[in-house]
Each structure stands twice: as structure tokens, then as C-alpha cells.
Design a protein around this motif. Sequence first.
Motif, PDB file in Angstrom:
ATOM      1  N   SER A  19      30.001  22.711  43.436  1.00  0.00           N
ATOM      2  CA  SER A  19      31.050  23.605  42.973  1.00  0.00           C
ATOM      3  C   SER A  19      31.212  23.462  41.460  1.00  0.00           C
ATOM      4  O   SER A  19      31.323  22.340  40.958  1.00  0.00           O
ATOM      5  N   PRO A  20      31.252  24.581  40.757  1.00  0.00           N
ATOM      6  CA  PRO A  20      31.470  24.519  39.303  1.00  0.00           C
ATOM      7  C   PRO A  20      32.960  24.268  39.019  1.00  0.00           C
ATOM      8  O   PRO A  20      33.740  25.194  38.822  1.00  0.00           O
ATOM      9  N   ILE A  21      33.358  23.011  39.009  1.00  0.00           N
ATOM     10  CA  ILE A  21      34.773  22.636  38.955  1.00  0.00           C
ATOM     11  C   ILE A  21      35.451  23.153  37.685  1.00  0.00           C
ATOM     12  O   ILE A  21      36.550  23.696  37.742  1.00  0.00           O
ATOM     13  N   VAL A  22      34.819  23.016  36.543  1.00  0.00           N
ATOM     14  CA  VAL A  22      35.444  23.447  35.294  1.00  0.00           C
ATOM     15  C   VAL A  22      35.667  24.954  35.307  1.00  0.00           C
ATOM     16  O   VAL A  22      36.743  25.444  34.959  1.00  0.00           O
ATOM     17  N   LYS A  23      34.656  25.686  35.729  1.00  0.00           N
ATOM     18  CA  LYS A  23      34.771  27.145  35.804  1.00  0.00           C
ATOM     19  C   LYS A  23      35.859  27.552  36.792  1.00  0.00           C
ATOM     20  O   LYS A  23      36.683  28.438  36.501  1.00  0.00           O
ATOM     21  N   ASP A  24      35.890  26.907  37.958  1.00  0.00           N
ATOM     22  CA  ASP A  24      36.913  27.228  38.960  1.00  0.00           C
ATOM     23  C   ASP A  24      38.311  26.936  38.439  1.00  0.00           C
ATOM     24  O   ASP A  24      39.242  27.725  38.660  1.00  0.00           O
ATOM     25  N   TRP A  27      39.288  29.650  35.876  1.00  0.00           N
ATOM     26  CA  TRP A  27      39.650  30.900  36.561  1.00  0.00           C
ATOM     27  C   TRP A  27      41.044  30.789  37.171  1.00  0.00           C
ATOM     28  O   TRP A  27      41.870  31.693  37.045  1.00  0.00           O
ATOM     29  N   ALA A  28      41.311  29.674  37.853  1.00  0.00           N
ATOM     30  CA  ALA A  28      42.620  29.476  38.469  1.00  0.00           C
ATOM     31  C   ALA A  28      43.719  29.472  37.410  1.00  0.00           C
ATOM     32  O   ALA A  28      44.776  30.088  37.590  1.00  0.00           O
ATOM     33  N   PHE A  29      43.471  28.806  36.303  1.00  0.00           N
ATOM     34  CA  PHE A  29      44.453  28.725  35.224  1.00  0.00           C
ATOM     35  C   PHE A  29      44.747  30.108  34.648  1.00  0.00           C
ATOM     36  O   PHE A  29      45.913  30.493  34.488  1.00  0.00           O
ATOM     37  N   PHE A  30      43.708  30.865  34.335  1.00  0.00           N
ATOM     38  CA  PHE A  30      43.919  32.162  33.695  1.00  0.00           C
ATOM     39  C   PHE A  30      44.489  33.206  34.656  1.00  0.00           C
ATOM     40  O   PHE A  30      45.363  33.984  34.274  1.00  0.00           O
ATOM     41  N   VAL A  31      44.031  33.227  35.886  1.00  0.00           N
ATOM     42  CA  VAL A  31      44.572  34.198  36.836  1.00  0.00           C
ATOM     43  C   VAL A  31      46.010  33.850  37.208  1.00  0.00           C
ATOM     44  O   VAL A  31      46.890  34.713  37.212  1.00  0.00           O
ATOM     45  N   GLY A  32      46.261  32.578  37.495  1.00  0.00           N
ATOM     46  CA  GLY A  32      47.634  32.156  37.792  1.00  0.00           C
ATOM     47  C   GLY A  32      48.555  32.399  36.608  1.00  0.00           C
ATOM     48  O   GLY A  32      49.689  32.871  36.763  1.00  0.00           O
ATOM     49  N   ALA A  74      46.701  44.489  51.593  1.00  0.00           N
ATOM     50  CA  ALA A  74      46.411  45.587  52.519  1.00  0.00           C
ATOM     51  C   ALA A  74      45.172  46.373  52.098  1.00  0.00           C
ATOM     52  O   ALA A  74      44.414  46.843  52.949  1.00  0.00           O
ATOM     53  N   LEU A  75      44.950  46.485  50.804  1.00  0.00           N
ATOM     54  CA  LEU A  75      43.777  47.203  50.301  1.00  0.00           C
ATOM     55  C   LEU A  75      42.514  46.343  50.270  1.00  0.00           C
ATOM     56  O   LEU A  75      41.432  46.833  49.975  1.00  0.00           O
ATOM     57  N   GLY A  76      42.657  45.049  50.551  1.00  0.00           N
ATOM     58  CA  GLY A  76      41.515  44.139  50.541  1.00  0.00           C
ATOM     59  C   GLY A  76      41.135  43.633  49.169  1.00  0.00           C
ATOM     60  O   GLY A  76      40.094  42.993  49.006  1.00  0.00           O
ATOM     61  N   VAL A  77      41.957  43.897  48.172  1.00  0.00           N
ATOM     62  CA  VAL A  77      41.667  43.489  46.801  1.00  0.00           C
ATOM     63  C   VAL A  77      42.081  42.036  46.555  1.00  0.00           C
ATOM     64  O   VAL A  77      41.395  41.300  45.840  1.00  0.00           O
ATOM     65  N   PHE A  78      43.200  41.625  47.145  1.00  0.00           N
ATOM     66  CA  PHE A  78      43.730  40.284  46.895  1.00  0.00           C
ATOM     67  C   PHE A  78      42.717  39.203  47.272  1.00  0.00           C
ATOM     68  O   PHE A  78      42.548  38.231  46.543  1.00  0.00           O
ATOM     69  N   ASP A  79      42.052  39.371  48.394  1.00  0.00           N
ATOM     70  CA  ASP A  79      41.066  38.375  48.826  1.00  0.00           C
ATOM     71  C   ASP A  79      39.903  38.260  47.846  1.00  0.00           C
ATOM     72  O   ASP A  79      39.375  37.169  47.630  1.00  0.00           O
ATOM     73  N   ASN A  80      39.496  39.383  47.264  1.00  0.00           N
ATOM     74  CA  ASN A  80      38.419  39.334  46.270  1.00  0.00           C
ATOM     75  C   ASN A  80      38.860  38.600  45.009  1.00  0.00           C
ATOM     76  O   ASN A  80      38.079  37.853  44.420  1.00  0.00           O
ATOM     77  N   ILE A  81      40.104  38.811  44.598  1.00  0.00           N
ATOM     78  CA  ILE A  81      40.627  38.095  43.432  1.00  0.00           C
ATOM     79  C   ILE A  81      40.719  36.607  43.755  1.00  0.00           C
ATOM     80  O   ILE A  81      40.315  35.755  42.962  1.00  0.00           O
ATOM     81  N   ALA A  82      41.249  36.279  44.937  1.00  0.00           N
ATOM     82  CA  ALA A  82      41.423  34.882  45.340  1.00  0.00           C
ATOM     83  C   ALA A  82      40.084  34.163  45.488  1.00  0.00           C
ATOM     84  O   ALA A  82      40.007  32.956  45.286  1.00  0.00           O
ATOM     85  N   LYS A  83      39.041  34.908  45.838  1.00  0.00           N
ATOM     86  CA  LYS A  83      37.713  34.304  45.981  1.00  0.00           C
ATOM     87  C   LYS A  83      37.248  33.692  44.662  1.00  0.00           C
ATOM     88  O   LYS A  83      36.600  32.655  44.644  1.00  0.00           O
ATOM     89  N   HIS A  84      37.608  34.312  43.556  1.00  0.00           N
ATOM     90  CA  HIS A  84      37.201  33.811  42.244  1.00  0.00           C
ATOM     91  C   HIS A  84      38.257  32.922  41.598  1.00  0.00           C
ATOM     92  O   HIS A  84      37.924  31.987  40.878  1.00  0.00           O
ATOM     93  N   GLY A  86      40.878  31.251  43.236  1.00  0.00           N
ATOM     94  CA  GLY A  86      41.330  30.123  44.043  1.00  0.00           C
ATOM     95  C   GLY A  86      42.828  29.921  43.999  1.00  0.00           C
ATOM     96  O   GLY A  86      43.602  30.831  44.265  1.00  0.00           O
ATOM     97  N   ALA A  87      43.238  28.722  43.634  1.00  0.00           N
ATOM     98  CA  ALA A  87      44.655  28.368  43.625  1.00  0.00           C
ATOM     99  C   ALA A  87      45.450  29.169  42.608  1.00  0.00           C
ATOM    100  O   ALA A  87      46.680  29.220  42.701  1.00  0.00           O
ATOM    101  N   GLY A  88      44.796  29.807  41.674  1.00  0.00           N
ATOM    102  CA  GLY A  88      45.507  30.642  40.705  1.00  0.00           C
ATOM    103  C   GLY A  88      46.256  31.783  41.357  1.00  0.00           C
ATOM    104  O   GLY A  88      47.281  32.230  40.849  1.00  0.00           O
ATOM    105  N   THR A  89      45.768  32.251  42.490  1.00  0.00           N
ATOM    106  CA  THR A  89      46.473  33.308  43.212  1.00  0.00           C
ATOM    107  C   THR A  89      47.344  32.748  44.326  1.00  0.00           C
ATOM    108  O   THR A  89      48.237  33.420  44.815  1.00  0.00           O
ATOM    109  N   LEU A  90      47.073  31.527  44.740  1.00  0.00           N
ATOM    110  CA  LEU A  90      47.788  30.971  45.876  1.00  0.00           C
ATOM    111  C   LEU A  90      49.073  30.254  45.506  1.00  0.00           C
ATOM    112  O   LEU A  90      49.993  30.187  46.304  1.00  0.00           O
TER     113      LEU A  90
END
Length: 148
Positions: A19-24, A27-32, A74-84, A86-90
Motif C-alpha cells: 500500500s502506498p501509505i504516504v500517497k493514501d 489523499w485522505a488529508f486533502f479530501v477530508g 445514491a448516485l454511486g459517486v461517494f464510493d468512488n471518492i472513498a476508494k481513493h 479512504g478515511a478522508g471521506t469517512l
Amino acid sequence: MKMNKDTYARFADAHAPRSPIVKDCLWAFFVGGSICTVGQILHDVFQNLCSFSEQTAGTLTSISLILVAVILTALGVFDNIAKHAGAGTLVPITGFANAVVSPAIDSRAEGLVLGVGAKIFTVAGPVLLYGTLAGAIYGVIDWLVGMF
């Protein structure tokens, strides 16, 4: 080929993708952070442009973020965002909204009562239960400490 548990664990670890920990984490930091920034902008709009009180603006901000998360789920977009992300959306309130809505959407074919109604809190239910229980225990401890 016969393997024991230790041999299989070593084999699986050697062949599992890293897992690319730094990249993940980035992503979590910027999306969250982006979700929180949108929340702050909404709060400022509700408070300054719409002249709502601090408490009302906070409530409307939470409701707005929940609504957006529900629509994106409902549109299936949230899961795609969360896939990249991670915890930034959760971690923000949007993740909790997704955790409530996803099981409901998945079980809608089973009907409103036995499907949606029975399964809507399968993921979020334990959070609500233990959060409420922890709050009650804390309240009792605080009350007991306040007596002395």
C-alpha cells in the motif's frame, strides 16, 4: 501443496501488493480537509449571508453535508471518492451518512420494512449504540463526581 498457517502467512505477505501509505495519507488529508473547508464555507454563508445564528448555521451545515453525502452515495459517486480518499471521506459527518444510506440502498429490493427498515443501521447501529452507551456512562460518572 500443503501449507501450515505460518507458511501461508509468509506466502501471502510476500505476494500481497504494498500500500502506498504516504500517497493514501495525503489523499485522505486533502479530501477530508476539502470536505471540512466546504463545511466551513457553508457555515459562513448560512451565518453571514443568510443571517442565521451560530447554532442554526451549524445545524444547517451538518444537514447540508449529510444531504450531499446521501445524494452522492445514491448516485454511486461517494464510493468512488472513498476508494481513493479512504478515511478522508469517512471521518467527517459525510462518512456516517454514507454508512447509514449504503445498506438501505443495497437492501431496497427486499422492501421498505424488511429491507430498508431492517438494514439501514447495520453499519451505523453499533456506532449509535456504543456512542449512546458511552455518553450515558460518562454522564453517570460526571454526576457522581459532581456530588463530591
